[in-house]
Design an enzyme around this catalytic site. Structure first.
Site, PDB file in Angstrom:
ATOM      1  N   SER A  96       0.988  -1.324   0.021  1.00  0.00           N
ATOM      2  CA  SER A  96       0.099  -0.165  -0.143  1.00  0.00           C
ATOM      3  C   SER A  96       0.900   1.215  -0.048  1.00  0.00           C
ATOM      4  O   SER A  96       1.760   1.514  -0.976  1.00  0.00           O
ATOM      5  CB  SER A  96      -1.049   0.111   1.094  1.00  0.00           C
ATOM      6  OG  SER A  96      -1.980   0.783   1.047  1.00  0.00           O
ATOM      7  N   MET A  97       0.840   2.283   0.901  1.00  0.00           N
ATOM      8  CA  MET A  97       1.649   3.062   1.053  1.00  0.00           C
ATOM      9  C   MET A  97       3.138   3.008   0.917  1.00  0.00           C
ATOM     10  O   MET A  97       3.740   3.602   0.342  1.00  0.00           O
ATOM     11  CB  MET A  97       1.560   4.200   2.474  1.00  0.00           C
ATOM     12  CG  MET A  97       2.168   5.361   2.653  1.00  0.00           C
ATOM     13  SD  MET A  97       1.854   6.273   3.923  1.00  0.00           S
ATOM     14  CE  MET A  97       2.901   5.298   5.026  1.00  0.00           C
TER      15      MET A  97
END
Length: 254
Positions: A96-97
């Site tokens: 994700s991030m």
């Protein structure tokens, strides 16, 4: 390389040190995540691979430090730290991030001639694919509702008001960092990229994951798993199989 940067211990967690391993796997956590998320990965891959899990400011043992609200600033601060670990081949895994932070750090390291040998970008659309998102602007309950919807945090965490107060600043700053992130046009790595995604991830479509191909001049692969945004928590064996195949090939060529 000899010696470590003064703040390496601040950013890097080595749960199962493997000083004789031929390569290192550096793991980048998701928004609101911490180094401990990757403890099972470290346990499974050690001692064949030296697994380093990153700890961002504002959480767990770094909870008193100011959070960083900009992906590029995070990458700038991690860049010199990870340069000290480039005495062995580096593989990056970011979820994700963490995927875009890993991408930005890889770009900086490649400029030094010390880039990773492979980037695994999990649960995140390609840097060139944007969505208009505003989770970081919501009230506290709105942010927590988003996290619950992603099934990324054990529901027991939210039973404690004290823990909720502790994690909210990191959640909000991380969401601000990733939602305001923009890559430089034409950003391309030389190293191979493998994109991994769940087939039912509301945050990343399969085509948005496939677009990571535009960000490497090397080999590209797309791996699709059954599940949502945190498919890797329900399919750990399948994800580890992909990672292990790469790491075993590295070890065989060492």
């Amino acid at each position: 390389m000899t010696g470590l940067a003064p703040d390496t211990d601040l950013w890097c967690r080595s749960f199962h040190p493997a000083p004789q391993a031929p390569s290192r796997l550096v793991c980048f956590p998701h928004a609101g995540g911490s180094a401990s998320f990757y403890f099972p990965v470290s346990a499974q891959l050690s001692p064949g691979t030296d697994v380093i899990a990153l700890q961002y400011p504002g959480r767990q043992d770094r909870r008193l430090e100011p959070c960083i609200e900009d992906i590029h600033q995070l990458a700038d601060e991690l860049h010199p730290v990870l340069r000290t670990l480039a005495d062995r081949p580096l593989t990056f895994f970011g979820h994700s991030m963490g995927a875009v932070i890993a991408f930005e750090v890889a770009r900086r390291l490649e400029r030094d001639g010390e880039g990773p040998v492979h980037l695994f970008a999990s649960g995140r659309r390609a840097p060139s694919r944007y969505r208009d998102e505003d989770v970081h602007e919501r009230d506290d309950e709105g942010i927590l509702a988003e996290i619950r919807a992603m099934s990324g945090t054990d529901s027991q965490v939210f039973a404690s008001e004290e823990i909720v107060r502790m994690v909210l600043p990191a959640l909000r700053s991380d969401y601000k960092a990733v939602e305001t992130y923009r890559s430089e046009p034409g950003s391309v790595l030389r190293c191979p990229i493998t994109a991994l995604t769940g087939d039912n991830d509301p945050k990343t479509s399969i085509e948005e994951a496939r677009a990571w191909q535009e960000h490497t001049s090397g080999v590209f692969d797309l791996q699709v798993f059954q599940g949502g945004h945190f498919y890797l928590s329900s399919r750990p064996g399948e994800v580890m199989k992909v990672l292990s195949a790469h790491l075993d090939a590295l070890a065989a060529g060492a």
